[in-house]
Design an enzyme around this catalytic site. Sequence first.
Site, mmCIF file in Angstrom:
data_model
loop_
_atom_site.group_PDB
_atom_site.id
_atom_site.type_symbol
_atom_site.label_atom_id
_atom_site.label_comp_id
_atom_site.label_asym_id
_atom_site.label_seq_id
_atom_site.Cartn_x
_atom_site.Cartn_y
_atom_site.Cartn_z
ATOM 1 N N ASP A 121 42.445 -27.221 -38.280
ATOM 2 C CA ASP A 121 41.590 -26.207 -38.888
ATOM 3 C C ASP A 121 40.127 -26.615 -38.702
ATOM 4 O OD1 ASP A 121 42.068 -23.871 -41.308
ATOM 5 O OD2 ASP A 121 40.061 -24.729 -41.088
ATOM 6 N N HIS B 4 45.991 -12.733 -38.275
ATOM 7 C CA HIS B 4 47.013 -13.192 -37.325
ATOM 8 C C HIS B 4 47.812 -14.249 -38.086
ATOM 9 C CE1 HIS B 4 47.923 -14.509 -32.901
ATOM 10 N NE2 HIS B 4 48.765 -15.157 -33.704
ATOM 11 N N HIS C 122 49.485 -17.192 -39.759
ATOM 12 C CA HIS C 122 49.319 -18.639 -39.606
ATOM 13 C C HIS C 122 49.752 -19.331 -40.886
ATOM 14 C CE1 HIS C 122 45.556 -16.947 -41.169
ATOM 15 N NE2 HIS C 122 45.384 -18.080 -41.827
ATOM 16 N N HIS D 263 49.084 -22.762 -43.073
ATOM 17 C CA HIS D 263 48.258 -23.956 -43.288
ATOM 18 C C HIS D 263 49.184 -25.129 -43.570
ATOM 19 C CE1 HIS D 263 44.372 -21.732 -43.941
ATOM 20 N NE2 HIS D 263 45.227 -20.753 -44.194
HETATM 21 P P1 AMP Z 1 43.017 -17.714 -43.887
HETATM 22 O O1 AMP Z 1 41.998 -17.602 -44.986
HETATM 23 O O2 AMP Z 1 44.380 -18.066 -44.389
HETATM 24 O O3 AMP Z 1 43.012 -16.513 -42.991
HETATM 25 O O4 AMP Z 1 42.588 -18.986 -43.056
HETATM 26 C C1 AMP Z 1 41.958 -18.932 -41.814
HETATM 27 C C2 AMP Z 1 41.673 -20.362 -41.429
HETATM 28 O O5 AMP Z 1 41.296 -20.390 -40.078
HETATM 29 C C3 AMP Z 1 40.546 -21.023 -42.240
HETATM 30 O O6 AMP Z 1 41.047 -22.201 -42.861
HETATM 31 C C4 AMP Z 1 39.499 -21.340 -41.179
HETATM 32 O O7 AMP Z 1 38.819 -22.557 -41.421
HETATM 33 C C5 AMP Z 1 40.323 -21.390 -39.913
HETATM 34 N N1 AMP Z 1 39.605 -21.080 -38.687
HETATM 35 C C6 AMP Z 1 38.800 -20.033 -38.443
HETATM 36 N N2 AMP Z 1 38.329 -20.072 -37.182
HETATM 37 C C7 AMP Z 1 38.868 -21.178 -36.601
HETATM 38 C C8 AMP Z 1 38.774 -21.776 -35.319
HETATM 39 N N3 AMP Z 1 38.013 -21.246 -34.331
HETATM 40 N N4 AMP Z 1 39.463 -22.920 -35.085
HETATM 41 C C9 AMP Z 1 40.229 -23.470 -36.058
HETATM 42 N N5 AMP Z 1 40.357 -22.950 -37.293
HETATM 43 C C10 AMP Z 1 39.687 -21.823 -37.565
#
Ligand code: AMP
Length: 115
Positions: A30, A95, A97, A99
Amino acid sequence: MEDDVFCKIIRGELPSTKIYEDDKVIVIKDANPIAKIHWLAIPKKHVLDIMEADDEMISYIFDVIRKVARENGLAEDGFRITTNIGENGGQAVKHLHFHILGGEKLPTRSQKKEH
Ligand code: AMP
Protein backbone atom coordinates in the site's frame (compact mmCIF):
# COMPACT_ATOMS: atom_id res chain seq x y z
CA MET A 1 -11.10 -0.84 -20.02
CA GLU A 2 -11.36 0.66 -16.52
CA ASP A 3 -9.49 3.73 -15.36
CA ASP A 4 -9.05 3.10 -11.63
CA VAL A 5 -5.59 3.18 -10.11
CA PHE A 6 -5.37 -0.61 -9.65
CA CYS A 7 -6.26 -1.31 -13.30
CA LYS A 8 -3.46 1.10 -14.23
CA ILE A 9 -1.02 -0.73 -11.94
CA ILE A 10 -2.11 -4.10 -13.40
CA ARG A 11 -1.59 -2.77 -16.95
CA GLY A 12 1.87 -1.49 -15.95
CA GLU A 13 0.91 2.17 -16.45
CA LEU A 14 1.65 3.03 -12.81
CA PRO A 15 4.47 1.73 -10.61
CA SER A 16 3.96 -0.53 -7.60
CA THR A 17 5.99 -2.71 -5.26
CA LYS A 18 4.82 -6.25 -5.92
CA ILE A 19 4.91 -8.89 -3.22
CA TYR A 20 3.24 -11.55 -5.38
CA GLU A 21 1.82 -11.89 -8.88
CA ASP A 22 0.15 -14.61 -10.92
CA ASP A 23 -2.25 -14.55 -13.85
CA LYS A 24 -5.26 -13.67 -11.64
CA VAL A 25 -4.05 -11.69 -8.62
CA ILE A 26 -1.39 -9.20 -7.54
CA VAL A 27 -0.34 -8.36 -4.01
CA ILE A 28 1.33 -4.95 -3.70
CA LYS A 29 2.53 -2.67 -0.93
CA ASP A 30 0.00 0.00 0.00
CA ALA A 31 1.33 3.44 -0.97
CA ASN A 32 0.12 4.94 2.32
CA PRO A 33 0.62 2.21 4.94
CA ILE A 34 -1.24 2.29 8.24
CA ALA A 35 0.68 -0.64 9.73
CA LYS A 36 4.24 -1.99 9.55
CA ILE A 37 3.00 -4.38 6.90
CA HIS A 38 0.19 -3.08 4.73
CA TRP A 39 -0.37 -4.89 1.47
CA LEU A 40 -3.27 -5.03 -0.96
CA ALA A 41 -4.47 -8.24 -2.65
CA ILE A 42 -6.14 -7.26 -5.92
CA PRO A 43 -7.80 -9.36 -8.64
CA LYS A 44 -6.55 -8.55 -12.14
CA LYS A 45 -10.09 -8.80 -13.47
CA HIS A 46 -11.93 -5.56 -12.71
CA VAL A 47 -14.67 -6.11 -10.13
CA LEU A 48 -16.09 -3.34 -7.94
CA ASP A 49 -16.31 -5.10 -4.58
CA ILE A 50 -17.18 -8.40 -2.87
CA MET A 51 -20.85 -7.87 -3.73
CA GLU A 52 -19.96 -8.22 -7.43
CA ALA A 53 -17.26 -10.87 -7.13
CA ASP A 54 -18.08 -14.53 -7.60
CA ASP A 55 -17.20 -17.21 -5.04
CA GLU A 56 -14.42 -18.58 -7.22
CA MET A 57 -12.65 -15.22 -7.30
CA ILE A 58 -13.01 -14.65 -3.55
CA SER A 59 -11.80 -18.14 -2.81
CA TYR A 60 -8.81 -17.73 -5.12
CA ILE A 61 -7.79 -14.39 -3.57
CA PHE A 62 -8.01 -15.89 -0.08
CA ASP A 63 -5.79 -18.78 -1.18
CA VAL A 64 -3.23 -16.21 -2.38
CA ILE A 65 -3.51 -14.27 0.89
CA ARG A 66 -2.90 -17.45 2.90
CA LYS A 67 0.10 -18.27 0.71
CA VAL A 68 1.76 -14.83 0.99
CA ALA A 69 1.00 -14.72 4.73
CA ARG A 70 2.74 -18.07 5.24
CA GLU A 71 5.68 -17.26 2.98
CA ASN A 72 6.33 -13.87 4.57
CA GLY A 73 6.04 -14.81 8.24
CA LEU A 74 2.69 -13.14 8.87
CA ALA A 75 0.81 -16.31 9.70
CA GLU A 76 2.77 -17.03 12.88
CA ASP A 77 1.97 -13.86 14.80
CA GLY A 78 -1.36 -13.10 13.14
CA PHE A 79 -2.58 -10.42 10.82
CA ARG A 80 -5.78 -8.70 9.66
CA ILE A 81 -7.72 -8.72 6.38
CA THR A 82 -10.21 -5.97 5.61
CA THR A 83 -12.16 -4.90 2.57
CA ASN A 84 -14.07 -1.63 2.27
CA ILE A 85 -17.35 -1.53 0.38
CA GLY A 86 -19.05 1.59 -0.96
CA GLU A 87 -19.66 4.97 0.62
CA ASN A 88 -20.27 3.93 4.23
CA GLY A 89 -17.44 1.42 4.06
CA GLY A 90 -15.05 4.16 2.99
CA GLN A 91 -14.00 2.52 -0.27
CA ALA A 92 -11.75 5.00 -2.09
CA VAL A 93 -10.61 2.82 -5.00
CA LYS A 94 -13.50 1.30 -6.95
CA HIS A 95 -11.76 -2.00 -7.67
CA LEU A 96 -12.00 -4.95 -5.28
CA HIS A 97 -9.05 -5.20 -2.92
CA PHE A 98 -8.26 -6.76 0.43
CA HIS A 99 -6.02 -4.93 2.88
CA ILE A 100 -3.49 -7.22 4.56
CA LEU A 101 -2.30 -5.63 7.78
CA GLY A 102 0.30 -6.94 10.20
CA GLY A 103 3.91 -6.94 11.28
CA GLU A 104 2.93 -5.47 14.66
CA LYS A 105 0.09 -5.60 17.20
CA LEU A 106 -2.85 -3.85 15.58
CA PRO A 107 -5.35 -1.68 17.49
CA THR A 108 -8.42 -3.60 18.63
CA ARG A 109 -12.02 -2.48 19.03
CA SER A 110 -11.49 -1.49 22.65
CA GLN A 111 -8.88 1.03 21.51
CA LYS A 112 -11.25 2.74 19.08
CA LYS A 113 -14.03 5.26 19.64
CA GLU A 114 -17.37 3.90 20.84
CA HIS A 115 -20.84 4.97 19.67
P1 AMP B 1 -9.79 1.79 0.15
O1 AMP B 1 -10.07 2.99 1.02
O2 AMP B 1 -10.17 0.50 0.80
O3 AMP B 1 -10.37 1.95 -1.22
O4 AMP B 1 -8.22 1.71 0.05
C1 AMP B 1 -7.49 2.10 -1.07
C2 AMP B 1 -6.04 1.92 -0.70
O5 AMP B 1 -5.27 2.03 -1.87
C3 AMP B 1 -5.51 2.96 0.30
O6 AMP B 1 -4.98 2.29 1.44
C4 AMP B 1 -4.42 3.68 -0.49
O7 AMP B 1 -3.31 4.05 0.30
C5 AMP B 1 -4.05 2.65 -1.54
N1 AMP B 1 -3.51 3.19 -2.78
C6 AMP B 1 -4.01 4.19 -3.53
N2 AMP B 1 -3.24 4.39 -4.62
C7 AMP B 1 -2.23 3.49 -4.56
C8 AMP B 1 -1.11 3.19 -5.38
N3 AMP B 1 -0.85 3.87 -6.52
N4 AMP B 1 -0.28 2.19 -4.99
C9 AMP B 1 -0.52 1.50 -3.85
N5 AMP B 1 -1.56 1.74 -3.04
C10 AMP B 1 -2.41 2.72 -3.38
